[in-house]
Design a protein around this motif. Structure first.
Motif, mmCIF file in Angstrom:
data_model
loop_
_atom_site.group_PDB
_atom_site.id
_atom_site.type_symbol
_atom_site.label_atom_id
_atom_site.label_comp_id
_atom_site.label_asym_id
_atom_site.label_seq_id
_atom_site.Cartn_x
_atom_site.Cartn_y
_atom_site.Cartn_z
ATOM 1 N N MET A 269 0.780 -1.187 0.143
ATOM 2 C CA MET A 269 0.127 0.031 0.014
ATOM 3 C C MET A 269 0.948 1.243 -0.135
ATOM 4 O O MET A 269 0.458 2.249 -0.564
ATOM 5 N N GLU A 270 2.078 1.172 0.633
ATOM 6 C CA GLU A 270 3.061 2.405 0.488
ATOM 7 C C GLU A 270 3.215 2.685 -0.886
ATOM 8 O O GLU A 270 3.087 3.717 -1.436
ATOM 9 N N PHE A 271 3.721 1.731 -1.413
ATOM 10 C CA PHE A 271 4.069 1.685 -2.916
ATOM 11 C C PHE A 271 2.901 2.013 -4.055
ATOM 12 O O PHE A 271 3.223 3.197 -4.607
ATOM 13 N N LEU A 272 1.821 1.670 -3.734
ATOM 14 C CA LEU A 272 0.515 1.744 -4.603
ATOM 15 C C LEU A 272 0.040 3.372 -4.268
ATOM 16 O O LEU A 272 -0.440 4.090 -5.181
ATOM 17 N N THR A 273 -0.097 3.721 -3.050
ATOM 18 C CA THR A 273 -0.626 4.648 -2.573
ATOM 19 C C THR A 273 0.183 6.001 -3.218
ATOM 20 O O THR A 273 -0.109 7.114 -3.937
ATOM 21 N N ALA A 274 1.385 6.136 -2.929
ATOM 22 C CA ALA A 274 2.165 6.823 -3.143
ATOM 23 C C ALA A 274 2.389 7.171 -4.894
ATOM 24 O O ALA A 274 2.607 8.284 -5.334
ATOM 25 N N ASN A 275 2.288 6.073 -5.577
ATOM 26 C CA ASN A 275 2.175 6.026 -7.144
ATOM 27 C C ASN A 275 0.840 6.597 -7.620
ATOM 28 O O ASN A 275 1.108 7.622 -8.215
ATOM 29 N N THR A 276 -0.322 6.611 -7.019
ATOM 30 C CA THR A 276 -1.460 7.203 -7.484
ATOM 31 C C THR A 276 -1.346 8.787 -7.061
ATOM 32 O O THR A 276 -1.677 9.613 -7.877
ATOM 33 N N LYS A 277 -0.666 8.968 -5.854
ATOM 34 C CA LYS A 277 -0.677 10.374 -5.303
ATOM 35 C C LYS A 277 0.373 11.204 -6.405
ATOM 36 O O LYS A 277 -0.142 12.376 -6.907
ATOM 37 N N ALA A 278 1.503 10.440 -6.901
ATOM 38 C CA ALA A 278 2.268 10.988 -7.888
ATOM 39 C C ALA A 278 1.679 11.367 -9.468
ATOM 40 O O ALA A 278 1.875 12.328 -10.041
ATOM 41 N N LEU A 279 0.621 10.382 -9.629
ATOM 42 C CA LEU A 279 -0.324 10.623 -10.963
ATOM 43 C C LEU A 279 -1.149 11.914 -10.886
ATOM 44 O O LEU A 279 -1.358 12.730 -11.569
ATOM 45 N N ILE A 287 7.723 5.530 -4.534
ATOM 46 C CA ILE A 287 8.684 4.627 -4.600
ATOM 47 C C ILE A 287 8.918 3.882 -6.117
ATOM 48 O O ILE A 287 7.952 3.356 -6.663
ATOM 49 N N THR A 288 10.095 4.008 -6.761
ATOM 50 C CA THR A 288 10.119 3.607 -7.903
ATOM 51 C C THR A 288 10.789 2.454 -8.205
ATOM 52 O O THR A 288 11.667 2.008 -7.344
ATOM 53 N N THR A 304 -1.056 -8.375 -7.626
ATOM 54 C CA THR A 304 -1.041 -8.115 -9.346
ATOM 55 C C THR A 304 -0.976 -6.696 -9.458
ATOM 56 O O THR A 304 -0.251 -6.139 -10.698
ATOM 57 N N ASP A 305 -1.814 -5.895 -8.645
ATOM 58 C CA ASP A 305 -1.562 -4.427 -8.772
ATOM 59 C C ASP A 305 -0.128 -3.835 -8.888
ATOM 60 O O ASP A 305 0.258 -2.878 -9.515
ATOM 61 N N CYS A 306 0.575 -4.520 -7.890
ATOM 62 C CA CYS A 306 1.952 -4.052 -7.677
ATOM 63 C C CYS A 306 2.806 -4.621 -9.090
ATOM 64 O O CYS A 306 3.915 -3.831 -9.424
ATOM 65 N N VAL A 307 2.379 -5.788 -9.464
ATOM 66 C CA VAL A 307 3.159 -6.089 -10.685
ATOM 67 C C VAL A 307 2.946 -5.173 -11.842
ATOM 68 O O VAL A 307 3.661 -4.743 -12.628
ATOM 69 N N GLY A 308 1.653 -4.545 -12.147
ATOM 70 C CA GLY A 308 1.226 -4.041 -13.201
ATOM 71 C C GLY A 308 1.749 -2.334 -13.081
ATOM 72 O O GLY A 308 2.426 -2.093 -13.909
ATOM 73 N N THR A 309 2.079 -2.037 -11.689
ATOM 74 C CA THR A 309 2.549 -0.592 -11.621
ATOM 75 C C THR A 309 4.020 -0.807 -11.807
ATOM 76 O O THR A 309 4.897 0.018 -12.389
ATOM 77 N N SER A 310 4.875 -1.872 -11.142
ATOM 78 C CA SER A 310 6.295 -1.895 -11.370
ATOM 79 C C SER A 310 6.612 -2.084 -12.696
ATOM 80 O O SER A 310 7.515 -1.509 -13.287
#
Ligand SMILES: Cc1cc2nc3c(=O)[nH]c(=O)nc-3n(C[C@H](O)[C@H](O)[C@H](O)COP(=O)(O)OP(=O)(O)OC[C@H]3O[C@@H](n4cnc5c(N)ncnc54)[C@H](O)[C@@H]3O)c2cc1C
Ligand code: SF4
Length: 493
Positions: A269-279, A287-288, A304-310
């Motif tokens: 969730m740290e990874f996914l949340t920060a990613n959407t915030k950056a969008l 976190i890249t 799976t959502d982490c796979v797609g985001t990575s």
């Protein structure tokens, strides 16, 4: 039933998704839409069953069979077939406040229990659902409905995920003045900061609905943590006549093995949340995964959502570790229709990883045993072992490491996606409400009353980690019970 022979004449068709190697270059939604004539043909496949299992929403063997919000599926299939889109929309909105969300992200238990699926591919219920609501928006049929009368009662909804949104929509419909408190900067809960943009567009779809809700008279107070820096529980109780708590199950499950404190190991969730915030907010830190070997621990939807985001970041490789065995390709004998089909599912992230790297990223019956550092405090590898599942003396299935299967897997980014352990306890304690044995808020399904009168609970914080459609079911139910508490009776469904 529009066409009695439709199911014999037509085959199941869904619109092709955007090509995996194309869509990983951006964050746009990957599902495409179908033209009306093709949708009508798909609607014609519905048999208008005497017992439509698709809309039953019952639990069989612990899993939902049929639609948990009892969508009137055969009716709108028929209306779509007959080109009566406006009427189809009216039917859909009777049971579902937000079909544009379920039509995009629901795993569709309705299709798993569709009678047609017992001998042929199921009716494309989910695709028809999203098409009806999007046609409604395109035609201008979906507009703010401001209640004709107000009751003078004030209700606070704590948390703006799908449970909070559906509770707020229903309570507003009943004429109460609703304020939704959300500690994040934008409303939506996991619809906003969990499910990634390529599954559910935040601006075009989610914020479109929030704007409508505001026009209907609902107030959203974001950046406002109840029981924290925003507003105290005592203040909330004195300012409002009733409270609906929909704070989700936000406590992530940890993996406290050797090396856990190394840099580069994060909760999903740290990874996914920060990613959407950056969008959404240019310049916001995230976190890249770019150029990194990524290991995701957890083979479920969050993983799976982490796979797609990575992949969209441009990772060097991606592996998804799953401790359970791979599901069978077809239903097993002990998982008959109309149960939820426990079969292997290749989701969008796995499809994209296979297109990019040549193989499904999931590695089954494997678990992490320790994290290895690079000598400078960063994670460099994950040590894993394969497991065998067998029954212990108490009859419970447990994993046992298989000797000789230890492996070292290089990783510069590790994401923990192993589920959630209920709501955060400080808020629950501040309300003085009791919890159950799993640390979820204690309130019966159907009444949603907590142990404190006037305080109701719904969604993942009551039920445990679940699905958007169950959060809708519970939010609507809690609104009905809250309305009954305030007015003595309720006409809400
Ligand atoms: C990454 C991910 C992907 C998922 N994908 C899917 C999917 O594709 N399909 C599906 O059906 N389900 C999916 N789920 C599950 C689904 O999102 C949840 O079951 C659903 O969102 C639960 O809704 P909820 O309203 O109960 O809680 P949440 O959506 O968790 O919302 C709770 C809200 O309460 C807020 N909050 C918490 N404490 C406070 C406080 N003290 N004050 C104010 N606000 C507070 C939180 O910030 C949050 O916004 C996914 C879950 C995750 C984690
Ligand atoms: S179970 Fe399938 S075929 Fe039967 S009414 Fe529902 S959608 Fe139509």
């Amino acid at each position: 039933m529009g066409k009695p022979t439709g199911f014999m004449e037509y085959t199941r068709e869904v619109p092709a998704d955007r090509a995996p190697l194309e869509r990983v270059k951006d964050w746009d939604e990957f599902h495409l839409h179908m033209v009306d004539d093709d949708l009508r043909t798909q609607g014609a496949r519905c048999m208008d069953c005497g017992i439509p299992f698709c809309h039953s929403g019952v639990l069989i063997s612990g899993m939902a069979s049929g639609c948990p919000i009892n969508n009137l599926i055969p009716e709108w299939n028929d209306l779509v077939y007959r080109n009566l889109w406006r009427q189809a929309l009216d039917r859909l909105l009777k049971t579902n406040n937000f079909p544009e969300f379920t039509g995009r992200v629901c795993p569709a238990p309705c299709e798993g229990s569709c009678t047609l699926s017992s001998f042929d591919p199921a009716v494309t219920i989910k695709n028809i659902e999203v098409s009806i609501i999007e046609r409604g928006f395109d035609e201008g049929w979906v507009a703010a409905a401001v209640p004709a009368q107000r009751t003078g009662k004030k209700v606070a909804v704590v948390g703006s995920g799908p449970a909070g949104l559906s509770a707020a929509a229903q309570l507003n419909k009943a004429g109460h003045l609703v304020t939704v408190f959300e500690r994040a900067d934008l409303p939506g809960g996991l619809l906003m900061y969990g499910i990634p943009n390529m599954k559910l567009d935040k601006r075009k779809v989610l914020l479109r609905r929030i704007k409508l809700m505001e026009e209907e008279g609902i107030t959203f107070q974001c950046n406002c943590e109840v029981g924290g820096s925003g507003i105290s529980v005592a203040q909330l109780r004195s300012d409002f006549d009733a409270v609906v708590v929909t704070v989700g199950a936000t406590k992530p499950r940890d993996l406290p093995i050797e090396g856990r404190s190394l840099a580069g190991i994060h909760y999903a969730m740290e990874f996914l949340t920060a990613n959407t915030k950056a969008l959404l907010h240019e310049g916001s830190d995230y976190i890249t995964a770019a150029g990194k070997d990524v290991i995701i621990i957890g083979g479920g939807d969050t993983g799976t959502d982490c796979v797609g985001t990575s992949l969209r970041h441009g990772c060097a490789s991606v592996t998804q570790l799953e401790i359970m065995p791979r599901s069978p390709e077809g239903r097993s004998d002990d998982n008959p229709w109309p149960e939820w089909p426990k079969v292997n599912k290749v989701d969008y992230g796995q499809e994209e990883a296979a297109a990019r790297f040549g193989a499904d990223p999931r590695v089954y019956v494997t678990t992490a045993t320790s994290f290895e550092g690079d000598g400078a405090g960063n994670v460099a590898a994950v040590h894993t072992v394969e497991v065998a599942w067998s029954k212990n003396d108490n009859g419970a299935y447990v994993p046992t490491p298989i000797p000789g299967t230890a492996q070292r897997r290089p990783a510069q980014l590790v994401l923990l996606a192993m589920g959630f352990l209920g709501p955060e306890q400080p808020l629950v304690e501040a309300f003085g409400i009791e919890t159950d044995a799993r640390s979820n808020i204690k309130a019966d399904f159907g009444t949603y009353s907590t142990t404190v009168p006037g305080v109701f609970a719904a969604g993942d914080c009551r039920r445990g980690q679940s699905l958007v459609v169950w959060a809708f079911n519970e939010g609507r139910g809690a609104a009905r019970e809250c309305d009954r508490y305030l007015m003595g009776n309720s006409e809400l469904p």
